[in-house]
Design a protein around this motif. Sequence first.
Motif, mmCIF file in Angstrom:
data_model
loop_
_atom_site.group_PDB
_atom_site.id
_atom_site.type_symbol
_atom_site.label_atom_id
_atom_site.label_comp_id
_atom_site.label_asym_id
_atom_site.label_seq_id
_atom_site.Cartn_x
_atom_site.Cartn_y
_atom_site.Cartn_z
ATOM 1 N N SER A 71 34.827 -12.761 5.060
ATOM 2 C CA SER A 71 35.422 -11.532 4.527
ATOM 3 C C SER A 71 35.271 -10.467 5.588
ATOM 4 C CB SER A 71 34.726 -11.102 3.240
ATOM 5 O OG SER A 71 35.342 -9.936 2.703
ATOM 6 N N GLY A 72 36.349 -9.732 5.841
ATOM 7 C CA GLY A 72 36.272 -8.738 6.891
ATOM 8 C C GLY A 72 37.544 -7.920 7.008
ATOM 9 N N VAL A 73 37.766 -7.369 8.189
ATOM 10 C CA VAL A 73 38.878 -6.463 8.447
ATOM 11 C C VAL A 73 39.743 -7.037 9.564
ATOM 12 C CG1 VAL A 73 39.519 -4.117 9.121
ATOM 13 C CG2 VAL A 73 37.453 -4.501 7.755
ATOM 14 N N HIS A 123 32.234 -6.874 0.669
ATOM 15 C CA HIS A 123 32.456 -8.016 1.551
ATOM 16 C C HIS A 123 31.454 -9.145 1.289
ATOM 17 C CE1 HIS A 123 35.724 -6.461 4.000
ATOM 18 N NE2 HIS A 123 35.084 -5.311 4.124
ATOM 19 N N VAL A 124 30.245 -8.808 0.875
ATOM 20 C CA VAL A 124 29.260 -9.848 0.594
ATOM 21 C C VAL A 124 29.733 -10.699 -0.584
ATOM 22 C CG1 VAL A 124 26.894 -10.292 -0.187
ATOM 23 C CG2 VAL A 124 27.330 -8.575 1.574
ATOM 24 N N GLN A 125 30.174 -10.036 -1.658
ATOM 25 C CA GLN A 125 30.708 -10.772 -2.811
ATOM 26 C C GLN A 125 31.938 -11.588 -2.415
ATOM 27 O OE1 GLN A 125 30.488 -11.152 -6.299
ATOM 28 N NE2 GLN A 125 28.328 -10.645 -6.087
ATOM 29 N N ALA A 126 32.836 -10.971 -1.667
ATOM 30 C CA ALA A 126 34.069 -11.657 -1.291
ATOM 31 C C ALA A 126 33.800 -12.867 -0.408
ATOM 32 C CB ALA A 126 35.017 -10.687 -0.586
ATOM 33 N N ALA A 127 32.824 -12.746 0.502
ATOM 34 C CA ALA A 127 32.526 -13.846 1.422
ATOM 35 C C ALA A 127 31.917 -15.043 0.713
ATOM 36 C CB ALA A 127 31.578 -13.369 2.521
ATOM 37 N N ALA A 128 31.345 -14.824 -0.467
ATOM 38 C CA ALA A 128 30.735 -15.917 -1.217
ATOM 39 C C ALA A 128 31.761 -16.784 -1.931
ATOM 40 C CB ALA A 128 29.745 -15.349 -2.237
ATOM 41 N N LEU A 129 32.997 -16.348 -1.979
ATOM 42 C CA LEU A 129 33.983 -17.015 -2.830
ATOM 43 C C LEU A 129 34.812 -18.130 -2.190
ATOM 44 C CD1 LEU A 129 35.262 -13.860 -4.736
ATOM 45 C CD2 LEU A 129 34.305 -15.911 -5.822
ATOM 46 N N PRO A 130 35.379 -17.962 -0.998
ATOM 47 C CA PRO A 130 36.521 -18.803 -0.610
ATOM 48 C C PRO A 130 36.336 -20.309 -0.714
ATOM 49 C CG PRO A 130 36.363 -16.937 0.855
ATOM 50 C CD PRO A 130 35.134 -16.908 0.001
ATOM 51 N N GLU A 287 22.693 -15.263 -4.394
ATOM 52 C CA GLU A 287 21.238 -15.313 -4.533
ATOM 53 C C GLU A 287 20.538 -14.543 -3.437
ATOM 54 O OE1 GLU A 287 17.696 -18.585 -4.890
ATOM 55 O OE2 GLU A 287 19.189 -18.206 -6.419
ATOM 56 N N ALA A 288 21.056 -14.622 -2.211
ATOM 57 C CA ALA A 288 20.416 -13.922 -1.096
ATOM 58 C C ALA A 288 21.437 -13.686 0.008
ATOM 59 C CB ALA A 288 19.235 -14.731 -0.556
ATOM 60 N N ALA A 289 21.253 -12.565 0.701
ATOM 61 C CA ALA A 289 22.076 -12.242 1.870
ATOM 62 C C ALA A 289 21.147 -12.016 3.055
ATOM 63 C CB ALA A 289 22.921 -11.005 1.610
ATOM 64 N N PHE A 290 21.526 -12.562 4.202
ATOM 65 C CA PHE A 290 20.709 -12.489 5.414
ATOM 66 C C PHE A 290 21.517 -11.860 6.545
ATOM 67 C CE2 PHE A 290 19.131 -16.008 2.936
ATOM 68 C CZ PHE A 290 17.748 -16.000 3.131
ATOM 69 N N THR A 308 20.570 -20.678 -6.706
ATOM 70 C CA THR A 308 21.566 -20.485 -7.748
ATOM 71 C C THR A 308 22.731 -19.722 -7.118
ATOM 72 O OG1 THR A 308 19.892 -20.397 -9.484
ATOM 73 C CG2 THR A 308 22.032 -19.442 -9.991
ATOM 74 N N GLY A 309 23.935 -20.235 -7.253
ATOM 75 C CA GLY A 309 25.079 -19.542 -6.661
ATOM 76 C C GLY A 309 25.131 -19.720 -5.165
ATOM 77 N N LYS A 310 25.356 -18.601 -4.445
ATOM 78 C CA LYS A 310 25.692 -18.670 -3.034
ATOM 79 C C LYS A 310 24.722 -17.884 -2.147
ATOM 80 C CE LYS A 310 28.694 -20.167 -1.256
ATOM 81 N NZ LYS A 310 29.997 -19.574 -0.951
ATOM 82 N N LEU A 311 24.785 -18.214 -0.843
ATOM 83 C CA LEU A 311 24.077 -17.511 0.215
ATOM 84 C C LEU A 311 25.111 -16.929 1.176
ATOM 85 C CD1 LEU A 311 21.350 -20.208 0.981
ATOM 86 C CD2 LEU A 311 21.078 -18.154 -0.425
ATOM 87 N N VAL A 312 24.799 -15.766 1.734
ATOM 88 C CA VAL A 312 25.767 -15.065 2.581
ATOM 89 C C VAL A 312 25.065 -14.489 3.812
ATOM 90 C CG1 VAL A 312 27.368 -13.097 2.694
ATOM 91 C CG2 VAL A 312 27.255 -14.484 0.613
ATOM 92 N N LEU A 313 25.770 -14.537 4.941
ATOM 93 C CA LEU A 313 25.326 -13.849 6.158
ATOM 94 C C LEU A 313 26.077 -12.519 6.274
ATOM 95 C CD1 LEU A 313 25.349 -16.790 8.746
ATOM 96 C CD2 LEU A 313 23.430 -15.931 7.388
ATOM 97 N N VAL A 314 25.365 -11.480 6.616
ATOM 98 C CA VAL A 314 25.965 -10.145 6.733
ATOM 99 C C VAL A 314 26.037 -9.755 8.207
ATOM 100 C CG1 VAL A 314 25.761 -7.718 6.098
ATOM 101 C CG2 VAL A 314 25.040 -9.477 4.487
ATOM 102 N N VAL A 315 27.216 -9.335 8.633
ATOM 103 C CA VAL A 315 27.431 -8.925 10.019
ATOM 104 C C VAL A 315 27.562 -7.403 10.010
ATOM 105 C CG1 VAL A 315 28.875 -9.152 12.067
ATOM 106 C CG2 VAL A 315 28.629 -11.075 10.477
#
Length: 316
Positions: A71-73, A123-130, A287-290, A308-315
């Motif tokens: 998820s981004g611009v 973007h964190v929520q959106a990145a967990a979806l695709p 569940e967690a973002a790093f 539970t659910g998803k993990l996400v990396l944040v840029v």
Amino acid sequence: MTKNESMRAISQSVYGGPEVLEEVRLPRPVPGPSQIVVAVRAAGVNPTDWKHRGQAMFLDRLPLVLGWDVSGVVESVGFGVTLFKPGDEVFGMLPYPYGVGSHAEFTVGPARAFAHKPEGVDHVQAAALPLAALTARQALVDTADVRPGQRVLIHAAAGGVGHLAVQIAKSLGAYVIGTASAAKHEFVRGLGADEVIDYRTVDFGGAVSDVDMVLDPLSGETRARSLDVLRPGGTLVSLLPGGGPAEAAKAAEREIRVENLLVEADHAGMTAIADLVRSGELRAHVEAAFPLAEAAKAHALGEAGRTTGKLVLVVS
């Protein structure tokens, strides 16, 4: 290569555990025809990431930058792109499996692998979806054609694919049964599941029957036993390889359709997912973002198999 021409990325030069992941600087991608470059704000982490990190699978090449969810611009567009302009907020899945590379500050992919990010979702929520949501939708809608009132059994219903599949199945009007550990029953019911079975203490084969569709992300014994709960004419969709002559014979005898699904990039599917998010029918549980630099920690947590659910990396 100047700093303005390069980007941070998480790469590996060998296969192995989470410790093989390291932050490096690589050239920024340039869009080709029908492609867009996205400035990544967040990128999902999926089981397929740590599986590909550990051994040569589809991606038999090194060095390797993992990641399919993004998820981004939009940073720039290639010739022929009409769907997006620089500055648009988008989310999507890079073409699986070969279009990998979202665990970086910038990534490039086909414009039609993306959709406009739903308003009101960060973007964190959106990145967990695709990847997970596309997998669930392609199983339930494109493959099994689930209809209102049908009975759907979703294994690992609290997992990345499973928790989104529960919500998508409910949006289709299905009666949803999920399997999960007892500690996660309240979470799965909160997603809309009509029944939840503790797979650790209850034999789902004896508790469920006359199911129209089973979504199985586990394979193995779960896949084999799932045939017994399907009605004649039902559909089993597995996300991992499995089966064999005995399974094929049993499925044929009972007129059960068995399909192995590999998720595909899909603009129409991403647009449908965005519509479900906008209507409030679909939301990813993160569940967690790093931070990007802590990708190894995200891999280690996910690989432990208790999230539970998803993990996400944040840029940043």
